[in-house]
Design a protein around this motif. Structure first.
Motif: not given
Ligand code: SF4
Length: 66
Positions: A27-52
């Motif tokens: 979020r622009d005002d306080d920096g709290i996370v916004i989930l853009l894609d709750a069910t990402p494509a498989e090619d995003q899994y590696e980044q998502v695992l690292e982010a978590a």
């Protein structure tokens, strides 16, 4: 994979956005996370695992069975 985030625990550090910008935003005002894609494509899994893994508030949760 299904992602959930606990916004009330997020400290707005932005690590997740740096690692997986197609899945997380802040979020622009306080920096709290916004989930853009709750069910990402498989090619995003590696980044998502690292982010978590690096999230300092441990507020990104992944459900592998979903
Ligand atoms: S890495 Fe965690 S604490 Fe930081 S913005 Fe993302 S969800 Fe919030």
């Amino acid at each position: 994979m299904k992602i959930t985030v606990e916004e009330d625990k997020c400290c707005g550090a932005g690590q997740c956005v740096l690692i997986a910008p197609e899945v997380f935003d802040q979020r622009d005002d306080d920096g709290i996370v916004i989930l853009l894609d709750a069910t990402p494509a498989e090619d995003q899994y590696e980044q998502v695992l690292e982010a978590a893994a690096v999230c300092p508030a441990a507020c990104i949760h992944l459900d592998d069975k979903a």
